[in-house]
Design an enzyme around this catalytic site. Structure first.
Site, mmCIF file in Angstrom:
data_model
loop_
_atom_site.group_PDB
_atom_site.id
_atom_site.type_symbol
_atom_site.label_atom_id
_atom_site.label_comp_id
_atom_site.label_asym_id
_atom_site.label_seq_id
_atom_site.Cartn_x
_atom_site.Cartn_y
_atom_site.Cartn_z
ATOM 1 N N LYS A 82 -20.399 -20.251 -11.248
ATOM 2 C CA LYS A 82 -19.665 -19.952 -12.312
ATOM 3 C C LYS A 82 -18.014 -19.677 -12.064
ATOM 4 O O LYS A 82 -16.971 -20.075 -12.639
ATOM 5 C CB LYS A 82 -20.196 -18.996 -13.083
ATOM 6 C CG LYS A 82 -19.873 -18.851 -14.728
ATOM 7 C CD LYS A 82 -20.635 -20.128 -15.661
ATOM 8 C CE LYS A 82 -20.359 -20.109 -17.032
ATOM 9 N NZ LYS A 82 -21.380 -20.609 -17.741
ATOM 10 N N TYR A 113 0.834 -1.023 0.014
ATOM 11 C CA TYR A 113 0.004 -0.001 -0.074
ATOM 12 C C TYR A 113 0.800 1.305 -0.015
ATOM 13 O O TYR A 113 1.338 1.498 -0.906
ATOM 14 C CB TYR A 113 -0.929 -0.080 1.212
ATOM 15 C CG TYR A 113 -2.156 0.850 0.922
ATOM 16 C CD1 TYR A 113 -2.891 0.681 -0.141
ATOM 17 C CD2 TYR A 113 -2.588 1.824 1.943
ATOM 18 C CE1 TYR A 113 -4.077 1.491 -0.225
ATOM 19 C CE2 TYR A 113 -3.695 2.603 1.594
ATOM 20 C CZ TYR A 113 -4.444 2.542 0.321
ATOM 21 O OH TYR A 113 -5.412 3.324 0.413
#
Length: 419
Positions: A93, A38
């Site tokens: 999926k 970060y």
């Protein structure tokens, strides 16, 4: 016998809700790790991407990320139950993408008041992903949605209800025609159903060599013929000059029956009228247009396929979409074009002719299995699918100019660990 309803609910609820989660791919334990992940370290890839957007593929997960997106208007065989109700299917999926092809996938369910609103939403978020799998969107809206998004996005957009079914169907059909001694350019086909899957299957069969004038597609009003004035632009592509008017007319003497409609729509008496050595793909799920035992009671010369796993020759989309996207992502394809779809179908057809591995026999508790009437489509557990189909798709993308990158050095892939 177990209670499948309760088992399914428990599977989705326990030990924690849902079927997918997010995993970390970098260490995040030390202060140094966090400063790189970060602030301040993250500024470096940000600047690199701002200078050259292609760097997103180098420094982020974009290149291996597919969004599974729906509006929930055509969920499985359940109809328009809304986007939130479709979430278990879309998560499923995503699970299959990861399980079979190592593709990271996230589901997105869109509330939209119109097809255009859906298109606008997807277009605005498309940059996040390496590809988009559209799912469970009703026809005819699905055609315009996919076409527009393909034009507006520079990543592959693929409506699996159309093309996944078509690719696996064509693979099985090519092999069935060979076994039955029929030529695709001479075969006649009766199609029951004129929705997204039926239209896509027919288009891909034409690309494979079938003559358009030999396809007799039927909707609720009968044969789609050139004399009708009630056809939308998608059905009109299959209007033929014929005196056939009813489904019975279309099926009589047909070499092929392709069903993408509803349960128990076809009788044994109707199947009797087909040509010698017929090919029957009854793909309505979970109950096909005609059951295999009905066909067997009236014909001993038929090859039959369904969408069910408890009968031979299952037309199963999982044989296609994970590996199609794998190949497309790995060469940074901008689209999944018709040549890539046909390459996938031919690769599947060829794999069915290879000796079946012990891995597959064990998974299905079989002593033996070989190419023939009851085995024209590979099994979903065949690990060779990853290498065979993804390589065929990637090479077709390169050959047709759809790829931005070369075939990776690790191709053909042998397992998920190669990714």
């Amino acid at each position: 016998m177990s209670d499948i309803k309760q088992d399914a609910l428990d599977y989705h609820a326990l030990p924690k809700p849902g079927k997918i989660s997010v995993e970390l791919t970098k260490p995040a334990d030390s202060a140094r790790d966090l400063s790189l992940a970060y602030s301040p370290g993250v500024a470096e890839p940000v600047k690199a991407i701002a200078e050259d957007p292609e760097n997103a593929y180098k420094y982020t997960a974009k290149g291996n990320m597919v969004a599974v997106i729906t509006d929930g208007t055509a969920i499985l065989g359940l109809g328009n139950l809304g986007p939130l109700a479709s979430k278990p299917v879309m998560e499923g999926k995503s699970l299959l993408f990861k399980r079979f092809a190592g593709v990271d996938s996230i589901d997105i369910e869109v509330e939209s008041e119109s097809p255009q609103a859906f298109i606008d939403t997807v277009r605005r978020i498309a940059n996040t992903f390496g590809g988009i799998n559209l799912e469970d969107i009703k026809a005819p809206e699905c055609f315009e949605i996919e076409r527009t998004l393909i034009e507006q996005c520079d990543i592959p957009v693929f409506h699996d209800d159309q093309h996944g079914t078509a690719i696996v169907t064509v693979a099985g059909m090519l092999n069935a025609l060979e076994i039955q001694g029929k030529k695709i350019e001479e075969a006649s086909m009766a199609v029951l159903g004129a929705g997204a899957a039926a239209i896509s299957c027919s288009k891909l069969l034409i690309l494979a060599g079938m003559k358009p004038e030999n396809i007799f597609m039927c909707d609720r009003k009968g044969v789609i013929h050139s004399g009708r004035d009630d056809l939308n632009q998608y059905k009109a592509m299959f209007a033929v000059d014929t005196d056939k008017r009813t489904f019975d007319d279309a099926l009589k003497d047909a070499d092929i029956f392709l069903g993408l409609s509803g349960p128990d729509m076809v009788t044994g008496e109707q199947i009797k009228t087909m040509a010698a050595n017929p090919i029957i793909f009854a793909c309505a799920n979970p109950v096909p247009e005609v059951m295999p035992e009905v066909v067997a009671s009236v014909r001993d010369d038929a090859i039959m396929a369904t969408g069910r796993s408890d009968f031979p020759n299952q037309v199963n989309n999982v044989l296609g979409f994970p590996f199609i996207f794998r190949g497309a992502l790995d060469v940074r394809a901008r689209v999944i074009n018709e040549e890539m779809k046909l390459a996938a179908a031919k690769a599947l057809a060829a794999l069915a002719k290879e000796p079946v591995t012990q891995e597959v026999l064990n998974a299905y508790k079989l002593d033996a299995l070989e190419f023939g009437r009851d085995y024209i489509i590979p099994k979903a557990t065949d690990s060779r699918l990853l290498g065979v189909v993804s390589t065929a798709v990637a090479q077709a993308a390169i050959d047709t100019g759809a790829a931005a990158g070369p075939l990776p050095a690790n191709y053909p892939l042998k397992s998920i660990e190669d990714i």
